[in-house]
Design a protein around this motif. Structure first.
Motif, PDB file in Angstrom:
ATOM      1  N   ILE A 102       0.875  -1.173   0.000  1.00 10.19           N
ATOM      2  CA  ILE A 102       0.000   0.000   0.000  1.00 10.19           C
ATOM      3  C   ILE A 102       0.910   1.220   0.000  1.00 10.19           C
ATOM      4  N   ASN A 103       1.009   1.875  -1.152  1.00  5.50           N
ATOM      5  CA  ASN A 103       1.911   3.005  -1.304  1.00  5.50           C
ATOM      6  C   ASN A 103       1.138   4.318  -1.246  1.00  5.50           C
ATOM      7  N   ALA A 104       1.541   5.191  -0.347  1.00  4.36           N
ATOM      8  CA  ALA A 104       0.894   6.486  -0.191  1.00  4.36           C
ATOM      9  C   ALA A 104       1.325   7.425  -1.323  1.00  4.36           C
ATOM     10  N   PRO A 105       0.553   8.495  -1.597  1.00  6.62           N
ATOM     11  CA  PRO A 105       0.852   9.362  -2.750  1.00  6.62           C
ATOM     12  C   PRO A 105       2.045  10.283  -2.581  1.00  6.62           C
ATOM     13  N   GLY A 106       2.363  10.723  -1.364  1.00  2.51           N
ATOM     14  CA  GLY A 106       3.495  11.627  -1.178  1.00  2.51           C
ATOM     15  C   GLY A 106       3.107  13.089  -1.347  1.00  2.51           C
ATOM     16  N   GLN A 107       4.062  13.958  -1.028  1.00  2.00           N
ATOM     17  CA  GLN A 107       3.843  15.404  -1.041  1.00  2.00           C
ATOM     18  C   GLN A 107       4.587  16.029  -2.218  1.00  2.00           C
ATOM     19  N   ALA A 108       3.860  16.761  -3.062  1.00  5.65           N
ATOM     20  CA  ALA A 108       4.482  17.394  -4.228  1.00  5.65           C
ATOM     21  C   ALA A 108       5.131  18.723  -3.847  1.00  5.65           C
ATOM     22  N   PRO A 109       6.239  19.083  -4.482  1.00  5.65           N
ATOM     23  CA  PRO A 109       6.890  20.377  -4.206  1.00  5.65           C
ATOM     24  C   PRO A 109       6.161  21.512  -4.913  1.00  5.65           C
ATOM     25  N   ASN A 110       6.361  22.731  -4.425  1.00  7.73           N
ATOM     26  CA  ASN A 110       5.839  23.885  -5.156  1.00  7.73           C
ATOM     27  C   ASN A 110       6.863  24.322  -6.203  1.00  7.73           C
ATOM     28  N   THR A 111       6.541  25.363  -6.940  1.00  9.59           N
ATOM     29  CA  THR A 111       7.390  25.800  -8.049  1.00  9.59           C
ATOM     30  C   THR A 111       8.790  26.188  -7.585  1.00  9.59           C
ATOM     31  N   GLU A 112       8.887  26.905  -6.473  1.00  5.96           N
ATOM     32  CA  GLU A 112      10.187  27.350  -5.982  1.00  5.96           C
ATOM     33  C   GLU A 112      11.026  26.175  -5.483  1.00  5.96           C
ATOM     34  N   GLU A 113      10.373  25.216  -4.843  1.00  8.18           N
ATOM     35  CA  GLU A 113      11.102  24.044  -4.326  1.00  8.18           C
ATOM     36  C   GLU A 113      11.637  23.197  -5.476  1.00  8.18           C
ATOM     37  N   LEU A 114      10.845  23.062  -6.527  1.00  4.48           N
ATOM     38  CA  LEU A 114      11.304  22.323  -7.702  1.00  4.48           C
ATOM     39  C   LEU A 114      12.453  23.060  -8.388  1.00  4.48           C
ATOM     40  N   LYS A 115      12.373  24.372  -8.433  1.00  2.00           N
ATOM     41  CA  LYS A 115      13.447  25.170  -9.020  1.00  2.00           C
ATOM     42  C   LYS A 115      14.753  24.988  -8.256  1.00  2.00           C
ATOM     43  N   THR A 116      14.656  24.886  -6.930  1.00  6.77           N
ATOM     44  CA  THR A 116      15.853  24.682  -6.109  1.00  6.77           C
ATOM     45  C   THR A 116      16.514  23.346  -6.432  1.00  6.77           C
ATOM     46  N   LEU A 117      15.700  22.300  -6.631  1.00  7.25           N
ATOM     47  CA  LEU A 117      16.259  20.997  -7.006  1.00  7.25           C
ATOM     48  C   LEU A 117      16.957  21.091  -8.355  1.00  7.25           C
ATOM     49  N   MET A 118      16.333  21.739  -9.304  1.00  2.58           N
ATOM     50  CA  MET A 118      16.936  21.867 -10.632  1.00  2.58           C
ATOM     51  C   MET A 118      18.274  22.598 -10.554  1.00  2.58           C
ATOM     52  N   GLN A 119      18.366  23.582  -9.687  1.00  3.15           N
ATOM     53  CA  GLN A 119      19.618  24.310  -9.527  1.00  3.15           C
ATOM     54  C   GLN A 119      20.710  23.407  -8.975  1.00  3.15           C
ATOM     55  N   LYS A 120      20.360  22.546  -8.021  1.00  4.84           N
ATOM     56  CA  LYS A 120      21.328  21.588  -7.474  1.00  4.84           C
ATOM     57  C   LYS A 120      21.811  20.639  -8.562  1.00  4.84           C
ATOM     58  N   ILE A 121      20.869  20.141  -9.354  1.00  4.51           N
ATOM     59  CA  ILE A 121      21.221  19.179 -10.398  1.00  4.51           C
ATOM     60  C   ILE A 121      22.079  19.831 -11.473  1.00  4.51           C
ATOM     61  N   SER A 122      21.836  21.093 -11.757  1.00  5.23           N
ATOM     62  CA  SER A 122      22.604  21.792 -12.794  1.00  5.23           C
ATOM     63  C   SER A 122      24.071  21.937 -12.433  1.00  5.23           C
ATOM     64  N   LEU A 123      24.412  21.754 -11.159  1.00  2.00           N
ATOM     65  CA  LEU A 123      25.797  21.883 -10.705  1.00  2.00           C
ATOM     66  C   LEU A 123      26.576  20.573 -10.790  1.00  2.00           C
ATOM     67  N   ILE A 124      25.907  19.485 -11.163  1.00  4.13           N
ATOM     68  CA  ILE A 124      26.596  18.205 -11.311  1.00  4.13           C
ATOM     69  C   ILE A 124      27.633  18.315 -12.426  1.00  4.13           C
ATOM     70  N   ASN A 125      28.792  17.708 -12.222  1.00  5.49           N
ATOM     71  CA  ASN A 125      29.925  17.898 -13.123  1.00  5.49           C
ATOM     72  C   ASN A 125      30.060  16.796 -14.168  1.00  5.49           C
ATOM     73  N   ASP A 126      30.795  17.102 -15.225  1.00  3.13           N
ATOM     74  CA  ASP A 126      31.156  16.086 -16.218  1.00  3.13           C
ATOM     75  C   ASP A 126      31.820  14.901 -15.521  1.00  3.13           C
TER      76      ASP A 126
END
Length: 303
Positions: A102-126
């Motif tokens: 029985i898997n619960a649905p979880g909590q979705a991020p808002n626009t700013e929280e998702l943007k913060t994740l994208m910024q972290k990922i954009s810093l990943i290196n070659d």
């Protein structure tokens, strides 16, 4: 460095019931709690293999705090974004004559929280590896994994996608290094019924030709099939043992494959280690441990 992304982490409550009776009060023989989500599971098994990783994603509330503290060890650096609202989900896994989840649905991020994740990922290196694994919270865009891969598409990053249906297929235009459907997920992607290994190989090749570089198909008690970037087909079976619970076995395979390929750049060895990790988890009450992985790997390579 390997980065794993878990957009919908969880606390998994695993209860063992001798004979589950629906519509009645059931007494559990035992219970245990595990901090998970597919990306977190990958990090945990990589840790057993001595490989460091950074765990990215979203957590929320007191359950999110428990997840963050629960997964921290010398090889895992949690770098989650704490959501302002809600709580990270709690899933129920029932081990009885049949496995029930029985898997619960979880909590979705808002626009700013998702943007913060994208910024972290954009810093990943070659040269780094990025693993996108698991479901996304309800109401979150099913193109999110493709958007993440687009963010790093100008970098030399090895990417892995372990997800179902459109979450996976939307990413194929970015040529992920590895995708890992199971047999059922492969059937759902192509809307067909798959009956034997020849059909698994056929559709795995089709998935590779659609954009994935390597396709690893987990088959449970029937082992695994890998179609590598050159179109070569590799197979691996299992060893004798008692399956206790299969939750996390596929995630363990992803960790084993990455560790094996990073060590040798050999797809056959990567499949062997992936299979050993998956089997070790299936034979255990928890995710695979180093000693069990090495024992099973030795048995697989002796056959």
């Amino acid at each position: 460095m390997i980065y794993t992304v878990t957009l919908n982490p969880s606390i998994d409550c695993i209860v063992n019931v001798d004979n589950l009776i629906y519509g009645s009060t059931n007494r559990a023989v035992s219970q245990s709690f595990h901090f998970g989500g597919k990306g977190i599971n990958v990090s945990a098994v990589l840790s057993q293999l001595g490989i460091k990783s950074v765990a990215l994603g979203f957590i929320a509330g007191f359950t999110g705090d428990a997840i963050k503290s629960g997964i921290s060890d010398n090889n895992i650096t949690p770098d989650f974004i704490k959501l302002k609202n809600g709580c990270s989900r709690i899933n129920i896994k029932i081990s009885s004559s049949k496995e029930t989840e029985i898997n619960a649905p979880g909590q979705a991020p808002n626009t700013e929280e998702l943007k913060t994740l994208m910024q972290k990922i954009s810093l990943i290196n070659d040269g780094d590896t990025l693993v996108l694994a698991g479901s996304v919270p309800k109401m979150m865009d099913y193109n999110i994994y493709a958007e993440i891969l687009r963010t790093v598409s100008d970098k030399n990053i090895r990417t892995v996608v372990d997800a179902s249906k459109t979450l996976l297929t939307n990413t194929l235009k970015y040529r992920p290094f590895l995708v890992k459907p199971n047999k059922q997920e492969l059937s759902e992607i192509f809307n067909v019924e798959i009956n034997d290994n020849s059909e698994i190989e056929k559709y795995a090749l089709k998935l590779r030709n659609t954009g994935a570089q390597n396709v690893l198909v987990s088959l449970g008690k029937d082992g695994a099939i890998l179609v590598d970037e050159y179109g070569n087909i590799h197979t691996q079976g299992i060893v004798e043992g008692k399956t206790k619970f299969t939750v996390g076995a596929g995630d363990s395979m992803v960790a084993g494959f990455l560790a094996g390929y990073e060590k040798t750049a050999d797809y056959k060895y990567a499949l062997d280690l992936a299979s050993a990790c998956g089997i070790a988890t299936a034979f255990s009450d928890t995710l695979a441990k180093e000693e069990d992985i090495n024992s099973i790997l030795n048995k697989l390579q002796k056959r």
